[in-house]
Design an enzyme around this catalytic site. Structure first.
Site, PDB file in Angstrom:
ATOM      1  N   SER A  64       0.829  -1.204   0.000  1.00  8.11           N
ATOM      2  CA  SER A  64       0.000   0.000   0.000  1.00  8.11           C
ATOM      3  C   SER A  64       0.865   1.256   0.000  1.00  8.11           C
ATOM      4  CB  SER A  64      -0.886  -0.015   1.233  1.00  8.11           C
ATOM      5  OG  SER A  64      -1.464   1.240   1.420  1.00  8.11           O
ATOM      6  N   CYS A  65       0.299   2.330  -0.541  1.00  6.32           N
ATOM      7  CA  CYS A  65       1.014   3.611  -0.564  1.00  6.32           C
ATOM      8  C   CYS A  65       0.564   4.509   0.577  1.00  6.32           C
ATOM      9  CB  CYS A  65       0.787   4.308  -1.899  1.00  6.32           C
ATOM     10  SG  CYS A  65      -0.943   4.683  -2.218  1.00  6.32           S
ATOM     11  N   ILE A  66      -0.250   3.997   1.471  1.00  4.46           N
ATOM     12  CA  ILE A  66      -0.799   4.841   2.544  1.00  4.46           C
ATOM     13  C   ILE A  66       0.265   5.045   3.614  1.00  4.46           C
ATOM     14  CG2 ILE A  66      -2.635   5.114   4.247  1.00  4.46           C
ATOM     15  CD1 ILE A  66      -4.213   3.055   2.549  1.00  4.46           C
TER      16      ILE A  66
END
Lengths: 114, 207
Positions: free
Chosen positions: A112-114
């Protein structure tokens, strides 16, 4: 790290991918986590271990690592770090606390890029 | 999906674009500032072979690619660079771009509408991630799950949605028929309440 590698912990050979994550998550135990940290120059203290265990538990329950805000709130509630913030976590692991705790905790690299 | 931020058009694509989508970008660019286009989820498949994207189209927008969706599609080489004219971006950066800078005068700031069943495990996670990204920015988030979208809350991977309620990250509302009730994840709401939530939300995002 650019190439796949391996390390030896308590006589066991542990395979790592090119970013230093375990190839086989079942290889993980706390000795492996300590060896991974030491190989990158970090000595784990109780806050490091709290974070690694929290992220492993969260991953087991929800199938993914937690949001930073979830970790900060839990850290305030569960440890003596009542003023914990993202800065507190970055002091533990300056290159990215969630990502590094995943690596040292034997979890997959977060996509994820979060 | 189309939203506006100031006078700049912001488009969020979660499926590969068709001719009409691409034409809309070029038309917007010819009549105003260069739009921003964010590709996430399945739409990222299109980046490797952007069928229909003309030379004019390449220059007509700020093409941003969700790096999480990109990495997921390149598991053996997650650092594979995003090819031009696209550039790597993140969900949090995008949500920060499309959300208002200050407080809003609305009962719900961001309402995510989930009415489509997951196509596969990857789609499951890529539907939840925008919600988590908004929550990570401390936005006021409500999720409205209805119809086939309720499949997200059941089966393998559904436990990831429990984060929303376990950690107060978002209000999770599930639409049910007035006579049926709801006993699964989230809070059951009737269609009338769902309509009010949609009406009163400052920004509605369809996932």
């Amino acid at each position: 790290m650019n190439d796949a590698a391996e390390m030896t912990v308590d006589g066991r050979r542990i395979a790592l991918d090119s970013d230093g994550y375990l190839v086989d998550a079942s290889d993980w135990n706390e000795a492996v986590g300590r060896a991974l940290a030491e190989s990158s120059g970090t000595t784990l203290d109780e806050n490091h271990w709290w974070l690694i265990r929290f992220i492993r538990d969260h991953h087991q329950r929800y199938g993914m690592p937690p949001l930073m805000r979830v970790v900060i709130r839990a850290m305030r509630e569960q440890t003596g770090e009542h003023d914990a913030s993202s800065r507190t976590l970055y002091r533990l692991f300056p290159d990215g606390p969630i990502r590094e705790a995943c690596r040292l905790g034997g979890l997959p690299r977060p996509e994820s890029c979060i | 999906m189309i939203g506006g931020q100031g006078s700049t058009l912001a488009l969020w694509w979660r499926r590969s674009p068709g001719e009409d989508d691409l034409a809309a970008v070029e038309a917007a660019a010819s009549s105003g500032p260069r739009p921003a286009v964010f590709l996430q989820g399945e739409a990222v498949d299109w980046v490797a072979d952007p069928v229909g994207l003309t030379a004019a189209g390449r220059a007509s927008a700020d093409w941003q690619v969700c790096i999480g969706s990109w990495r997921r599609r390149h598991p053996d080489c997650p650092d594979e660079p995003v090819p031009p004219p696209f550039r790597a971006s993140t969900l949090t950066r995008w949500l920060d771009h499309i959300c208002p800078a200050g407080p809003v005068d609305a009962s719900t700031e961001l309402l995510f509408d989930v009415g489509r069943a997951p196509r596969d495990g990857r789609d499951r996670i890529e539907t939840l991630e925008p919600i988590l990204a908004a929550a990570s920015l401390d936005r006021d988030v409500t999720v409205l799950v209805h119809g086939d979208g309720r499949a997200h809350l059941d089966g393998p991977g559904a436990e990831a949605w429990d984060q929303l309620t376990d950690f107060d990250l978002a209000e999770l509302c599930v639409v049910h028929a007035p006579s049926a009730g709801w006993s699964g994840r989230g809070t059951g709401v009737e269609p009338e309440t769902a309509a009010r939530l949609r009406r009163e939300a400052f920004r509605l995002v369809t996932l």
